[in-house]
Design a protein around this motif. Structure first.
Motif, PDB file in Angstrom:
ATOM      1  N   SER A   1     -63.219  99.965  51.222  1.00  0.00           N
ATOM      2  CA  SER A   1     -63.141 101.012  50.182  1.00  0.00           C
ATOM      3  C   SER A   1     -63.067 100.394  48.787  1.00  0.00           C
ATOM      4  O   SER A   1     -63.359  99.220  48.592  1.00  0.00           O
TER       5      SER A   1
ATOM      6  N   GLY B   1     -54.581 104.877  49.445  1.00  0.00           N
ATOM      7  CA  GLY B   1     -55.214 104.198  50.563  1.00  0.00           C
ATOM      8  C   GLY B   1     -54.665 104.659  51.902  1.00  0.00           C
ATOM      9  O   GLY B   1     -53.757 105.497  51.972  1.00  0.00           O
TER      10      GLY B   1
ATOM     11  N   HIS C   1     -64.879 107.114  52.807  1.00  0.00           N
ATOM     12  CA  HIS C   1     -65.424 105.784  53.104  1.00  0.00           C
ATOM     13  C   HIS C   1     -66.881 105.922  53.529  1.00  0.00           C
ATOM     14  O   HIS C   1     -67.269 106.937  54.125  1.00  0.00           O
TER      15      HIS C   1
ATOM     16  N   ASN D   1     -55.228 100.559  48.377  1.00  0.00           N
ATOM     17  CA  ASN D   1     -55.870 100.476  49.688  1.00  0.00           C
ATOM     18  C   ASN D   1     -55.028  99.605  50.615  1.00  0.00           C
ATOM     19  O   ASN D   1     -54.147  98.862  50.161  1.00  0.00           O
TER      20      ASN D   1
ATOM     21  N   HIS E   1     -56.482 100.007  63.489  1.00  0.00           N
ATOM     22  CA  HIS E   1     -56.215 100.960  62.401  1.00  0.00           C
ATOM     23  C   HIS E   1     -54.758 101.423  62.387  1.00  0.00           C
ATOM     24  O   HIS E   1     -54.230 101.754  61.322  1.00  0.00           O
TER      25      HIS E   1
HETATM   26  C1  R1P Z   1     -59.246 100.542  58.397  1.00  0.00           C
HETATM   27  O1  R1P Z   1     -58.079 100.594  59.154  1.00  0.00           O
HETATM   28  C2  R1P Z   1     -59.283 101.521  57.260  1.00  0.00           C
HETATM   29  O2  R1P Z   1     -58.138 101.307  56.401  1.00  0.00           O
HETATM   30  C3  R1P Z   1     -58.546 100.943  55.090  1.00  0.00           C
HETATM   31  C4  R1P Z   1     -59.945 100.389  55.313  1.00  0.00           C
HETATM   32  O3  R1P Z   1     -60.742 100.424  54.142  1.00  0.00           O
HETATM   33  C5  R1P Z   1     -60.486 101.283  56.396  1.00  0.00           C
HETATM   34  O4  R1P Z   1     -60.942 102.499  55.882  1.00  0.00           O
HETATM   35  O5  R1P Z   1     -58.561 102.153  54.354  1.00  0.00           O
HETATM   36  P1  R1P Z   1     -58.374 102.268  52.763  1.00  0.00           P
HETATM   37  O6  R1P Z   1     -59.233 101.232  52.164  1.00  0.00           O
HETATM   38  O7  R1P Z   1     -58.804 103.659  52.431  1.00  0.00           O
HETATM   39  O8  R1P Z   1     -56.907 102.023  52.500  1.00  0.00           O
END
Ligand code: R1P
Length: 265
Positions: free
Chosen positions: A222, A34, A88, A117, A259
């Motif tokens: 995700s 993730g 994503h 994730n 983020h």
């Molecule tokens: C948001 O900051 C991002 O982080 C997470 C969310 O789904 C989004 O893409 O990413 P992962 O799910 O890939 O960890």
């Protein structure tokens, strides 16, 4: 779009064969890292790594915190393959394309997929830093037809109408819980329901309240799409959320999701 372009059985097979020709690693375990969690791939020994841009039919990672490398190697002596960066919906690829790596895993010989994730905590008992063993999901894009199995079904992967009530392997959940307790993780080990949204905007307060009422414990953009495709082709699934922030549920709160916080920088 032509749903048969770039992600047919033959395309996946060609990619898997291309990879197998370049490494002796024969992974039974496939790992998806993730946001900000790609460090796990660096722990693999005797690495053979490929940049996504060099792999036939593979999409490119476009999100900060997702390196864009497929790493083969051994973890504690077991052959594994690890996606250091996932795809994503909001990156703009068709959902069939962003889940293609699951089918390539299958054709590489992978039997068990482990996904991680970074997620926002909806459950009021959760704290930042908690690890949630995912026991089930809400696939919200899928409700509206943005689902990776839409289109012609190729029976070589799986059946037209796959069951999802057993999507997350219960034995693996129990094993993870037992090992987590043994390692002294009890204070921050949780289990719960992950909710996938399309993104890329973070959730509104009303949306967080609604998702919480619907039974979600954590929210992100995700995993559910990958799980559906992995289960369709018969791989076992284990998944974890790292709770990187707490969803804002209150109009008086000054907190804002971002983020940098989610991906650790
Ligand atoms: C948001 O900051 C991002 O982080 C997470 C969310 O789904 C989004 O893409 O990413 P992962 O799910 O890939 O960890």
């Amino acid at each position: 779009p032509d749903l048969n372009t770039g992600f047919t059985y033959e395309d996946c097979k060609a990619t898997a064969d291309w990879l197998l020709a370049q490494t002796d690693v024969r992974p039974l375990v496939g790992i998806v890292c993730g946001s900000g969690l790609g460090g796990l791939a660096d722990m693999l020994k005797d690495q053979v790594a490929f940049n996504y841009k060099d792999i036939p039919n593979f999409p490119q990672s476009t999100v900060h915190g997702h390196a864009g490398r497929l790493v083969f190697g051994t973890l504690k002596g077991r052959d594994c393959v690890c996606m250091q960066g996932r795809f994503h919906l909001y990156e703009g690829y068709p959902i069939q394309k962003i889940t293609l790596p699951m089918r390539i895993f299958k054709l590489l010989g992978v039997e068990t997929v482990m996904l991680t994730n970074a997620a926002g905590g909806l459950n009021q008992d959760f704290k930042v830093g908690d690890i949630m063993i995912i026991k089930d999901h809400l696939n919200i894009p899928g409700f509206a037809g943005n689902h990776p199995l839409v289109g012609p079904n190729d029976e070589r992967f799986g059946v037209r109408f796959p069951c999802m009530s057993d999507a997350y392997d219960r034995e693996l959940q129990q094993l993870a819980m037992d090992v987590g307790h043994e390692l002294g993780f009890t204070d921050f080990l949780r289990e719960g329901v992950y909710c996938m949204l399309g993104g890329p905007s973070f959730e509104t307060i009303a949306e967080c309240r609604m998702l919480s009422k619907l039974g979600a414990d954590a929210v992100g953009m995700s995993t559910a799409h990958e799980v559906v495709v992995a289960r369709h082709c018969g791989m076992r699934v284990f998944a974890l959320s790292l709770i990187t922030n707490l969803a804002v549920m209150d109009y008086d709160s000054e907190e804002k999701a971002n983020h940098e916080e989610v991906s650790g920088g």
